[in-house]
Write an enzyme that holds these catalytic residues in place. Structure first.
Site, PDB file in Angstrom:
ATOM      1  N   SER A 132      93.167  -6.733  89.420  1.00 17.77           N
ATOM      2  CA  SER A 132      92.902  -8.076  90.340  1.00 17.77           C
ATOM      3  C   SER A 132      91.751  -8.699  90.181  1.00 17.77           C
ATOM      4  O   SER A 132      90.956  -8.362  88.986  1.00 17.77           O
ATOM      5  CB  SER A 132      92.891  -7.393  91.950  1.00 17.77           C
ATOM      6  OG  SER A 132      91.754  -6.474  91.690  1.00 17.77           O
ATOM      7  N   LYS A 133      91.453  -9.524  90.808  1.00 16.77           N
ATOM      8  CA  LYS A 133      90.304 -10.350  90.640  1.00 16.77           C
ATOM      9  C   LYS A 133      88.811  -9.696  90.709  1.00 16.77           C
ATOM     10  O   LYS A 133      87.943 -10.096  89.705  1.00 16.77           O
ATOM     11  CB  LYS A 133      90.145 -11.756  91.444  1.00 16.77           C
ATOM     12  CG  LYS A 133      91.115 -12.848  91.478  1.00 16.77           C
ATOM     13  CD  LYS A 133      90.926 -14.086  92.376  1.00 16.77           C
ATOM     14  CE  LYS A 133      91.960 -14.859  92.293  1.00 16.77           C
ATOM     15  NZ  LYS A 133      91.948 -16.003  93.337  1.00 16.77           N
ATOM     16  N   ARG A 134      88.833  -8.667  91.119  1.00 14.75           N
ATOM     17  CA  ARG A 134      87.706  -7.829  91.008  1.00 14.75           C
ATOM     18  C   ARG A 134      87.347  -7.240  89.751  1.00 14.75           C
ATOM     19  O   ARG A 134      86.529  -6.717  89.686  1.00 14.75           O
ATOM     20  CB  ARG A 134      87.566  -6.699  92.315  1.00 14.75           C
ATOM     21  CG  ARG A 134      88.531  -5.911  92.118  1.00 14.75           C
ATOM     22  CD  ARG A 134      88.843  -4.892  93.306  1.00 14.75           C
ATOM     23  NE  ARG A 134      89.750  -3.787  93.396  1.00 14.75           N
ATOM     24  CZ  ARG A 134      89.730  -2.569  92.878  1.00 14.75           C
ATOM     25  NH1 ARG A 134      88.395  -2.246  92.317  1.00 14.75           N
ATOM     26  NH2 ARG A 134      90.520  -1.741  92.887  1.00 14.75           N
TER      27      ARG A 134
END
Length: 472
Positions: free
Chosen positions: A243-245
């Protein structure tokens, strides 16, 4: 055996992410390996979330990666008449039925099932009880549901996972057309795959739960389903879903960060596929060697550091003139003056490729080449630009200005003459020169730097450095 036909069918609700790019790559390689066709289909039926910008980004990303399609792009929103025809075919065959249950009613039943810890699913209120399909309601909104069998099992013969069995009793009657007549995702996919002659579907295993319903729809439409292969998802370094994290997750983000398409293709294919211990593959090698038998069952872990290492490999082995072309947009993005001298850019790049890992990093390291507005590091200037080196620097600038042959060997000889005269080591002169020319104590070899900067810029910077040295 019919010619292999694969497809990549993204929903244009955002950029092409890493997982989608790997799906496209596997389909592309499988088709190319078998001499088949690779089709691009844009699944844009979600009109609220699909955007022209996302479609453009997906198309640009695929082109940048070199995943050229043979047919398409096809757009589902342009194919509604075909879906409507197939809905009517199911109704006429008694394999679908109208459902007048209101959305609020269905939602209330779903919430009740969740509260009672039952599996939420359609309870069959409008499902024909005697096998006959009721006439379509008049003057009342209705959806069309697929009449799913309630006995037996549906087996997904998966090219990666092996046979996966789903009990038909667990599959509810999915909606194939909404009350406004628009078709639903699972139905469009099936109709399109049949119409386009898709033989093999390779996709992420998050789609596996859709597959038994789709198989039943293929069969209800009187056709043999394609072969399926569901590949494991890509995880972050912490083994959570990517994910973006975890950092950049879209293809365009890596393009804009200065990664090479070949490096991303090479890295993505190894997230779930292997061929012995080989890590680095050319495009032709991937096409030759790619098979589903070598796709693993466990999830691939996206390691940014390993990807960066792979990109640096491509940097070191890339033709310098090609890099000179590729670096231009990144130079302009930083606001440096455009340089159209490819030979000079190649000469500059040659001094930096051992350290730089991306094109962005390359431009950052090249700042003292690309601009004469260099800022000297205060600590470095204080340490190395001292009164003791004022005279040697001035002498060096004069000798370099007088050189007719401004090459690395001639520059080295000029240094050597001054060093012998002073009985100095190279570092005692080279570090002040490095600070004067680059603003920093770290750079490529000093003779290389001077040769790339050229006589006029080198002499000017040396004189400016001498001028700023405090008088004793």
């Amino acid at each position: 055996m019919p010619s292999i036909r694969t497809r990549f069918a993204p929903s244009p609700t955002g950029y092409l992410h890493i997982g989608g790019a790997r799906t496209a790559l596997f389909n592309y390689l499988f088709a190319r390996h078998h001499g088949g066709k690779f089709i691009l289909r844009i699944e844009d039926t979600d009109r609220e979330r699909s955007t022209p910008e996302a479609i453009a980004a997906i198309v640009d990303s695929l082109k940048w990666l070199g995943l050229e399609w043979d047919e398409g792009p096809f757009y589902q929103t342009e194919r509604y008449p075909l879906y409507k025809e197939k809905v009517q075919q199911l109704l006429a065959a008694g394999k679908a039925y109208p459902c007048t249950c209101a959305p609020e009613e269905l939602d209330a039943k779903r919430q009740a099932a969740l509260k009672e810890k039952r599996k939420p699913g359609y309870d069959g209120t409008c499902r024909p009880k005697d096998g006959s399909v009721p006439p379509l309601p008049q003057g009342k909104p209705y959806t069309v549901r697929f009449l799913s069998p309630k006995t037996g099992a549906t087996v997904v013969e998966d090219g990666v996972k092996g046979n996966v069995v789903f009990e038909n009793l667990e599959l509810d009657d999915l909606i194939v057309a909404r009350s406004d007549g628009s078709p639903t995702y699972n139905f469009c996919v099936v109709v399109d795959d049949l119409d386009m002659g898709i033989t093999d579907i390779i996709r992420g295993d998050d789609h596996l739960s859709n597959t038994p319903r789709q198989i039943l729809l293929y069969q209800a439409l009187g056709r043999t389903p394609p072969r399926f292969a569901h590949v494991p998802l890509i995880l972050g370094i912490d083994k959570a879903r990517l994910s973006k994290r975890h950092g950049a997750t879209s293809v365009t983000a890596y393009r804009d960060m200065g990664y090479f398409p070949e490096a991303l293709v090479n890295y993505l294919v190894r997230l779930g596929w292997s061929h012995g211990d080989q890590e680095i593959f050319s495009r032709d090698e991937l096409i030759e060697k790619f098979t589903l038998e070598n796709v693993g069952k466990s999830a691939g872990v996206f390691n940014p550091e390993k990807f960066l290492w792979l990109n640096s490999h491509y940097m070191k082995n890339r033709p310098l003139l090609q890099l000179a072309d590729e670096i231009l947009p990144f130079i302009e993005a930083k606001g440096y003056p455009r340089r159209n001298d490819r030979e000079w850019l190649a000469k500059m790049i040659r001094t930096l490729t051992e350290r730089a890992k991306t094109l962005v990093e390359l431009v950052e390291m090249a700042r003292f080449y690309l601009s004469d507005d260099i800022q000297l590091e205060e600590k470095a200037a204080k340490k190395f630009l001292t009164p003791e080196v004022s005279k040697p620097l001035n002498e060096l600038s004069q000798k370099l200005a007088a050189l007719d042959d401004f090459t690395e060997p001639a520059i080295e000889q000029t240094f050597t003459a001054i060093l012998q005269e002073k009985s100095w080591s190279l570092g005692k002169l080279a570090q002040p020169v490095r600070v004067a020319l680059t603003g920093s104590t770290t750079s490529p070899g000093i003779y290389e730097v001077i040769a790339v900067l050229g006589k006029e810029r080198t002499v000017q910077r040396l004189r400016q450095a001498v001028d700023r040295i405090p008088r004793p």
